[in-house]
Motif scaffolding. Sequence first.
Motif, PDB file in Angstrom:
ATOM      1  N   GLY A 113       0.800  -1.215   0.000  1.00 56.62           N
ATOM      2  CA  GLY A 113       0.000   0.000   0.000  1.00 56.62           C
ATOM      3  C   GLY A 113       0.834   1.268   0.000  1.00 56.62           C
ATOM      4  O   GLY A 113       2.077   1.217  -0.062  1.00 56.62           O
ATOM      5  N   SER A 114       0.132   2.392   0.077  1.00 56.16           N
ATOM      6  CA  SER A 114       0.780   3.698   0.013  1.00 56.16           C
ATOM      7  C   SER A 114       0.282   4.607   1.127  1.00 56.16           C
ATOM      8  O   SER A 114      -0.863   4.470   1.594  1.00 56.16           O
ATOM      9  CB  SER A 114       0.490   4.378  -1.334  1.00 56.16           C
ATOM     10  N   LEU A 115       1.154   5.509   1.522  1.00 56.25           N
ATOM     11  CA  LEU A 115       0.802   6.579   2.450  1.00 56.25           C
ATOM     12  C   LEU A 115       1.545   7.834   2.031  1.00 56.25           C
ATOM     13  O   LEU A 115       2.641   7.748   1.453  1.00 56.25           O
ATOM     14  CB  LEU A 115       1.190   6.228   3.898  1.00 56.25           C
ATOM     15  N   ARG A 116       0.964   8.966   2.367  1.00 57.47           N
ATOM     16  CA  ARG A 116       1.642  10.242   2.130  1.00 57.47           C
ATOM     17  C   ARG A 116       1.744  10.977   3.452  1.00 57.47           C
ATOM     18  O   ARG A 116       0.730  11.339   4.056  1.00 57.47           O
ATOM     19  CB  ARG A 116       0.869  11.091   1.132  1.00 57.47           C
ATOM     20  N   LEU A 117       2.971  11.189   3.895  1.00 61.56           N
ATOM     21  CA  LEU A 117       3.210  11.932   5.125  1.00 61.56           C
ATOM     22  C   LEU A 117       3.403  13.408   4.804  1.00 61.56           C
ATOM     23  O   LEU A 117       3.977  13.754   3.771  1.00 61.56           O
ATOM     24  CB  LEU A 117       4.447  11.401   5.843  1.00 61.56           C
ATOM     25  N   SER A 118       2.926  14.244   5.705  1.00 62.05           N
ATOM     26  CA  SER A 118       3.100  15.685   5.574  1.00 62.05           C
ATOM     27  C   SER A 118       3.816  16.225   6.802  1.00 62.05           C
ATOM     28  O   SER A 118       3.609  15.733   7.909  1.00 62.05           O
ATOM     29  CB  SER A 118       1.750  16.389   5.425  1.00 62.05           C
ATOM     30  N   THR A 150       5.520  23.201   3.659  1.00 64.83           N
ATOM     31  CA  THR A 150       5.259  21.795   3.950  1.00 64.83           C
ATOM     32  C   THR A 150       6.221  20.905   3.168  1.00 64.83           C
ATOM     33  O   THR A 150       6.523  21.175   2.008  1.00 64.83           O
ATOM     34  CB  THR A 150       3.811  21.424   3.594  1.00 64.83           C
ATOM     35  N   VAL A 151       6.663  19.853   3.843  1.00 61.41           N
ATOM     36  CA  VAL A 151       7.481  18.816   3.211  1.00 61.41           C
ATOM     37  C   VAL A 151       6.665  17.529   3.232  1.00 61.41           C
ATOM     38  O   VAL A 151       5.978  17.232   4.223  1.00 61.41           O
ATOM     39  CB  VAL A 151       8.812  18.625   3.957  1.00 61.41           C
ATOM     40  N   TYR A 152       6.763  16.775   2.157  1.00 63.07           N
ATOM     41  CA  TYR A 152       5.985  15.546   2.022  1.00 63.07           C
ATOM     42  C   TYR A 152       6.905  14.337   1.860  1.00 63.07           C
ATOM     43  O   TYR A 152       8.041  14.463   1.409  1.00 63.07           O
ATOM     44  CB  TYR A 152       5.072  15.630   0.802  1.00 63.07           C
ATOM     45  N   LEU A 153       6.363  13.193   2.213  1.00 65.01           N
ATOM     46  CA  LEU A 153       7.032  11.931   1.929  1.00 65.01           C
ATOM     47  C   LEU A 153       5.977  10.982   1.380  1.00 65.01           C
ATOM     48  O   LEU A 153       5.112  10.493   2.121  1.00 65.01           O
ATOM     49  CB  LEU A 153       7.689  11.334   3.177  1.00 65.01           C
ATOM     50  N   GLN A 154       6.033  10.761   0.066  1.00 60.10           N
ATOM     51  CA  GLN A 154       5.132   9.813  -0.584  1.00 60.10           C
ATOM     52  C   GLN A 154       5.770   8.433  -0.483  1.00 60.10           C
ATOM     53  O   GLN A 154       6.903   8.237  -0.937  1.00 60.10           O
ATOM     54  CB  GLN A 154       4.901  10.190  -2.038  1.00 60.10           C
ATOM     55  N   MET A 155       5.045   7.497   0.108  1.00 59.10           N
ATOM     56  CA  MET A 155       5.584   6.155   0.319  1.00 59.10           C
ATOM     57  C   MET A 155       4.715   5.144  -0.410  1.00 59.10           C
ATOM     58  O   MET A 155       3.521   5.012  -0.110  1.00 59.10           O
ATOM     59  CB  MET A 155       5.618   5.831   1.816  1.00 59.10           C
ATOM     60  N   ASN A 156       5.297   4.471  -1.381  1.00 60.47           N
ATOM     61  CA  ASN A 156       4.599   3.461  -2.176  1.00 60.47           C
ATOM     62  C   ASN A 156       5.223   2.089  -1.938  1.00 60.47           C
ATOM     63  O   ASN A 156       6.343   1.983  -1.435  1.00 60.47           O
ATOM     64  CB  ASN A 156       4.652   3.817  -3.653  1.00 60.47           C
ATOM     65  N   SER A 157       4.500   1.061  -2.330  1.00 58.90           N
ATOM     66  CA  SER A 157       4.991  -0.321  -2.202  1.00 58.90           C
ATOM     67  C   SER A 157       5.534  -0.576  -0.803  1.00 58.90           C
ATOM     68  O   SER A 157       6.641  -1.110  -0.632  1.00 58.90           O
ATOM     69  CB  SER A 157       6.074  -0.588  -3.253  1.00 58.90           C
ATOM     70  N   LEU A 158       4.759  -0.208   0.180  1.00 56.73           N
ATOM     71  CA  LEU A 158       5.221  -0.320   1.561  1.00 56.73           C
ATOM     72  C   LEU A 158       5.426  -1.764   1.978  1.00 56.73           C
ATOM     73  O   LEU A 158       4.700  -2.672   1.539  1.00 56.73           O
ATOM     74  CB  LEU A 158       4.238   0.372   2.499  1.00 56.73           C
ATOM     75  N   LYS A 159       6.436  -1.953   2.821  1.00 55.16           N
ATOM     76  CA  LYS A 159       6.805  -3.275   3.318  1.00 55.16           C
ATOM     77  C   LYS A 159       6.700  -3.286   4.847  1.00 55.16           C
ATOM     78  O   LYS A 159       6.803  -2.235   5.476  1.00 55.16           O
ATOM     79  CB  LYS A 159       8.239  -3.597   2.912  1.00 55.16           C
ATOM     80  N   PRO A 160       6.539  -4.452   5.432  1.00 52.32           N
ATOM     81  CA  PRO A 160       6.490  -4.520   6.901  1.00 52.32           C
ATOM     82  C   PRO A 160       7.713  -3.872   7.560  1.00 52.32           C
ATOM     83  O   PRO A 160       7.589  -3.276   8.635  1.00 52.32           O
ATOM     84  CB  PRO A 160       6.424  -6.020   7.174  1.00 52.32           C
ATOM     85  N   GLU A 161       8.860  -3.957   6.924  1.00 50.40           N
ATOM     86  CA  GLU A 161      10.070  -3.375   7.504  1.00 50.40           C
ATOM     87  C   GLU A 161      10.080  -1.854   7.459  1.00 50.40           C
ATOM     88  O   GLU A 161      10.996  -1.226   8.012  1.00 50.40           O
ATOM     89  CB  GLU A 161      11.325  -3.929   6.826  1.00 50.40           C
TER      90      GLU A 161
END
Length: 115
Positions: free
Chosen positions: A16-21, A77-88
Amino acid sequence: QVQLVESGGGLVQPGGSLRLSCAASGSIFSLNVMGWYRQAPGKQRELVAAITSGGRTNYVDSVKGRFTISRDNAKNTVYLQMNSLKPEDTAVYYCTSSIFGGGSWGQGTQVTVSS
């Protein structure tokens, strides 16, 4: 120093994906190298991604090709787009106004990757 507030964390399934702000209380235009760190239970805090005032980016090897850091100086604002997330990738994620020390830190946002 600016105050930083992270948001966007949560529970997501692997892949899955998340976007941090990371919202700053003041202008980030002059802040040179901002970054995102993470700290997993029992592990040291590690630098995940960094971005210069000019938009140059750098990533730890484990997230290259999956995470994207960006900054919107107009929105402070700074963002971190996170795709293909892994348990680690599970960790508390923090942003900082300077990866070289002496900067501000946010309170962190929890990211949990689990099925």
